[in-house]
Design an enzyme around this catalytic site. Sequence first.
Site, PDB file in Angstrom:
ATOM      1  N   HIS A  56       0.832  -1.197   0.000  1.00 55.29           N
ATOM      2  CA  HIS A  56       0.000   0.000   0.000  1.00 55.29           C
ATOM      3  C   HIS A  56       0.872   1.254   0.000  1.00 55.29           C
ATOM      4  O   HIS A  56       2.051   1.214   0.343  1.00 55.29           O
ATOM      5  CB  HIS A  56      -0.930  -0.010   1.207  1.00 55.29           C
ATOM      6  CG  HIS A  56      -2.008  -1.052   1.111  1.00 55.29           C
ATOM      7  ND1 HIS A  56      -3.035  -1.149   2.011  1.00 55.29           N
ATOM      8  CD2 HIS A  56      -2.223  -2.044   0.200  1.00 55.29           C
ATOM      9  CE1 HIS A  56      -3.829  -2.150   1.680  1.00 55.29           C
ATOM     10  NE2 HIS A  56      -3.355  -2.709   0.585  1.00 55.29           N
ATOM     11  N   GLU A  58       0.997   3.921   1.871  1.00 52.03           N
ATOM     12  CA  GLU A  58       1.587   4.378   3.114  1.00 52.03           C
ATOM     13  C   GLU A  58       2.788   3.510   3.518  1.00 52.03           C
ATOM     14  O   GLU A  58       3.746   4.014   4.120  1.00 52.03           O
ATOM     15  CB  GLU A  58       0.551   4.448   4.241  1.00 52.03           C
ATOM     16  CG  GLU A  58      -0.332   3.220   4.391  1.00 52.03           C
ATOM     17  CD  GLU A  58      -1.620   3.296   3.618  1.00 52.03           C
ATOM     18  OE1 GLU A  58      -2.696   3.229   4.237  1.00 52.03           O
ATOM     19  OE2 GLU A  58      -1.547   3.393   2.376  1.00 52.03           O
ATOM     20  N   CYS A  81      -5.939   1.442   5.998  1.00 52.76           N
ATOM     21  CA  CYS A  81      -6.715   0.237   6.298  1.00 52.76           C
ATOM     22  C   CYS A  81      -6.328  -0.308   7.673  1.00 52.76           C
ATOM     23  O   CYS A  81      -5.207  -0.123   8.152  1.00 52.76           O
ATOM     24  CB  CYS A  81      -6.505  -0.819   5.225  1.00 52.76           C
ATOM     25  SG  CYS A  81      -4.827  -1.509   5.173  1.00 52.76           S
ATOM     26  N   CYS A  90      -2.359  -1.373   7.643  1.00 55.81           N
ATOM     27  CA  CYS A  90      -1.436  -0.229   7.546  1.00 55.81           C
ATOM     28  C   CYS A  90      -1.426   0.586   8.834  1.00 55.81           C
ATOM     29  O   CYS A  90      -0.427   1.238   9.154  1.00 55.81           O
ATOM     30  CB  CYS A  90      -1.817   0.645   6.362  1.00 55.81           C
ATOM     31  SG  CYS A  90      -1.496  -0.134   4.760  1.00 55.81           S
ATOM     32  N   ALA A 160     -21.328  11.893 -26.907  1.00 55.19           N
ATOM     33  CA  ALA A 160     -20.948  13.129 -27.578  1.00 55.19           C
ATOM     34  C   ALA A 160     -22.136  13.572 -28.406  1.00 55.19           C
ATOM     35  O   ALA A 160     -22.695  12.781 -29.176  1.00 55.19           O
ATOM     36  CB  ALA A 160     -19.728  12.896 -28.472  1.00 55.19           C
ATOM     37  N   TRP A 187     -17.491  12.779 -37.177  1.00 54.49           N
ATOM     38  CA  TRP A 187     -17.286  13.148 -35.776  1.00 54.49           C
ATOM     39  C   TRP A 187     -18.144  14.359 -35.403  1.00 54.49           C
ATOM     40  O   TRP A 187     -18.295  15.278 -36.193  1.00 54.49           O
ATOM     41  CB  TRP A 187     -15.824  13.490 -35.530  1.00 54.49           C
ATOM     42  CG  TRP A 187     -14.873  12.342 -35.706  1.00 54.49           C
ATOM     43  CD1 TRP A 187     -13.962  12.183 -36.709  1.00 54.49           C
ATOM     44  CD2 TRP A 187     -14.740  11.207 -34.862  1.00 54.49           C
ATOM     45  NE1 TRP A 187     -13.268  11.022 -36.534  1.00 54.49           N
ATOM     46  CE2 TRP A 187     -13.717  10.393 -35.406  1.00 54.49           C
ATOM     47  CE3 TRP A 187     -15.377  10.789 -33.682  1.00 54.49           C
ATOM     48  CZ2 TRP A 187     -13.323   9.196 -34.821  1.00 54.49           C
ATOM     49  CZ3 TRP A 187     -14.979   9.589 -33.116  1.00 54.49           C
ATOM     50  CH2 TRP A 187     -13.963   8.809 -33.664  1.00 54.49           C
TER      51      TRP A 187
END
Length: 386
Positions: A56, A58, A81, A90, A160, A187
């Site tokens: 992880h 940390e 965690c 952790c 789009a 497009w």
Amino acid sequence: MAAKTTSDEVFLRRALELAGRSVGLASPNPNVGALLVGAEGKLVGEGFHTYQGVKHAEILALEQAGDQARGATLYINLEPCCHQGRTGPCTEALVRSGVARVVASMPDPNPLVGGRGFTRLREAGIQVESGILEEEARRLNDAFAKYIRYHLPLVTLKAAMTLDGKIAPPTADAATVDRAGGPAGGWITSEKARAHVHELRHRQDAILVGIGTVIADDPLLTDRSGLARRRPLVRVVLDSHLRLPLDSRLAQTAEDDLVVFCSFAEKNRKQRLEECGIQVEQLLPASADGRPELAAVCRRLAEREITSVMIEGGATVNWTAIDSRVADKVFFYYAPRILSGTGSVPFALGRGFRNMSEAAQVKSWRIDRVGEDFLVEGYLRDPYLD
């Protein structure tokens, strides 16, 4: 007068930048970045999580800091965690290291953590603060939140369209497929907006379209962002009767990354597709026209540890995603054009909502400029609350 930026905010922005480096590399785990800051604001360690790297963020920061972690402040975008998973808690590593303070943007949405990590740190005498840059942190890990809470992927509906909500000109004018990669009819949005779509694809575990889009546009549906990813983008096609052309670019480039969901699987046709490296999954039809149920498709994808799906389908699939309440999030690109005409294809094609009180409500929305176009991003459902 602009609000003063605190040192905590500056360091947390760095943690978020580090977490951004794990996008495409951490799923099904969250995107996490961490840094340790010692006396007089000196950076002594940092890291970000990747799934294959296992450790992880940390822990990586602690290893880099060594003895300098004692008395330092940990800045991290997500609560540490406190449970045993592929790695140990952790929180215990932080307690042993002598870290004096932890500043996190948000609590972990994982029910196994959910504030328990903060509690453990406070019990050990570590000062804990959270809530700075929380909105940015939540957006970064919205797919993880949906997946870890409901074991379902976060479904993003991308489209789009013109200012008047059209996604294609009349079908009579859209019969010719642009084999260079453009959609039938040409497009709508600018090149810069289309490049941004590939950045969005990079954040996803899977992309989904209907067979109508495949037949009309012959798309590749690949992540062409150029950014590293741990596993291929899974390409998903809703194809009730297995009409996927064997000479389509999807079929020709399939390498165990193409999944076709059907309702009716003719044996020989299914075998021919599978011989091309295409995975075929049969589901019970959800409607009179035989389409597979979108919610069932999402459940199957979650079984593959797919935490995020982006729908880039046509008008019918768009409506189905909204009507079935499968879509969680929207990314709508608007080009400054007006197509008009009764034959032009609208964003969503279906029965529609009967009155404004039933209309799908987009929440926590924001608007950004992308080249000549603008982008509306927002949530139909909050993965942290709904």
